[in-house]
Design a protein around this motif. Sequence first.
Motif, PDB file in Angstrom:
ATOM      1  N   GLN A  19       0.827  -1.205   0.000  1.00 56.29           N
ATOM      2  CA  GLN A  19       0.000   0.000   0.000  1.00 56.29           C
ATOM      3  C   GLN A  19       0.864   1.258   0.000  1.00 56.29           C
ATOM      4  O   GLN A  19       1.861   1.346   0.718  1.00 56.29           O
ATOM      5  N   LEU A  20       0.473   2.239  -0.805  1.00 60.45           N
ATOM      6  CA  LEU A  20       1.181   3.513  -0.888  1.00 60.45           C
ATOM      7  C   LEU A  20       0.370   4.578  -0.156  1.00 60.45           C
ATOM      8  O   LEU A  20      -0.830   4.731  -0.398  1.00 60.45           O
ATOM      9  N   LEU A  21       1.027   5.334   0.731  1.00 59.18           N
ATOM     10  CA  LEU A  21       0.333   6.335   1.532  1.00 59.18           C
ATOM     11  C   LEU A  21       0.898   7.724   1.282  1.00 59.18           C
ATOM     12  O   LEU A  21       2.124   7.887   1.198  1.00 59.18           O
ATOM     13  N   PRO A  22       0.036   8.727   1.188  1.00 61.94           N
ATOM     14  CA  PRO A  22       0.539  10.103   1.133  1.00 61.94           C
ATOM     15  C   PRO A  22       1.162  10.493   2.473  1.00 61.94           C
ATOM     16  O   PRO A  22       0.850   9.898   3.514  1.00 61.94           O
ATOM     17  N   VAL A  23       2.020  11.489   2.443  1.00 68.68           N
ATOM     18  CA  VAL A  23       2.754  11.902   3.641  1.00 68.68           C
ATOM     19  C   VAL A  23       1.804  12.272   4.776  1.00 68.68           C
ATOM     20  O   VAL A  23       2.031  11.922   5.942  1.00 68.68           O
ATOM     21  N   ALA A  24       0.734  12.991   4.459  1.00 71.65           N
ATOM     22  CA  ALA A  24      -0.197  13.444   5.504  1.00 71.65           C
ATOM     23  C   ALA A  24      -0.828  12.266   6.231  1.00 71.65           C
ATOM     24  O   ALA A  24      -1.005  12.295   7.462  1.00 71.65           O
ATOM     25  N   ARG A  25      -1.138  11.201   5.493  1.00 67.65           N
ATOM     26  CA  ARG A  25      -1.761  10.051   6.142  1.00 67.65           C
ATOM     27  C   ARG A  25      -0.743   9.271   6.979  1.00 67.65           C
ATOM     28  O   ARG A  25      -1.074   8.733   8.029  1.00 67.65           O
TER      29      ARG A  25
END
Length: 371
Positions: free
Chosen positions: A125-131
């Motif tokens: 899974q790839l997550l944005p920095v904010a998450r």
Amino acid sequence: MNGAPWGGSEEFWYKMAIWMAQQGYKVDCCFFDWPQGKEEQKGALTESGCTLHLLPNPKSAGNYVQKLITKARVKKQLKTLVQKEHELVCINQGGLLDVTYPMYNGMLPYLKNFVLVYHNYNETQLLPVARKRRFNKWADAALQNMVAAEKICDAVQEVAGFKMQNIHVLINPITIPVLQKPAAWPTLNENGNYVWVTIGQLEVGRKAQDILIVTLAADKWKFRNWELHIYGSGPDVEFLSDLIHDSGLQNKIFLKGHSNNVARVLESAHILFQVTHFDAMPLSVTEAMNMARPCIVSNTGDMPLWIRDEEQGYVVQAVAENSIDITLERVWAQQEKWQQLGINAFNTFQQKYPMPYEPYYQNFFAGLMQD
């Protein structure tokens, strides 16, 4: 937990809520309401003295606008509930990142003493920095991060880029009675066949029943005395039924649907299969071990920590036809070992499983509060 009315990932909070209420604690239980599928659990919780707080279910919304309105109601209800005085809040996630969704993330500023439970993971899974930052805040604020598999800690490092602290590896409660001695080894069934079983959601993207079926469609397997009974329900039931038919395995592989008597299913089985793409530590494996049945598992989650190759069963190194076939040939050549492997599995279960279960975790929570 909003993907289905009920699942194995809810057994921990459910059993502990009933136990704690029976011990005299005041217990609030908050979860999504469903038109059908939770009647038995809701009745047992209420009868034990728990207070239920049912969330409106976005799944029942008729359109996008209604879904947004429902989610707003969920946020408001959760905020009101967590502002009440609780000694401890247990947040049970069916996955890894549930609390980081907007519908739940707003609870964090109002929570004091809470534990997070993680039941699944996806290392790709790839997550944005904010998450990632939201996830890190939640994990750091929790009194305890209760992971249903050691592998989840590696997944957090991989997906979110931080090392989780305050970790406890949770062993989920089985849904059948804990045996004091191994269940009797079954004879061949009325057709003179060994019975193999697989138990779980019929969702090939996670559970890979299709790859097992295709592997067993080879001519050499069609003429051996085995049957595979597939238990469970899910979105891919029609696909699997067609695959069984197209593979000419109607007399070897049977879709049995959901069973309310897992102990009986395992009692008549010789081997459990859990060769899956994604799993943390599935209940079907620990329940089979409790029944003294060897397991064939994939190298997924914590299954290889419970099932060591040719000790409590067999480990398939890759969820692919060739790898499964190679392992099955070893399995078939060692039929005389199956019963002993099952006894080994039973002994390992006895060593690893917390007993008595509910008092063990009641004391665990009490220790958290004292610290």
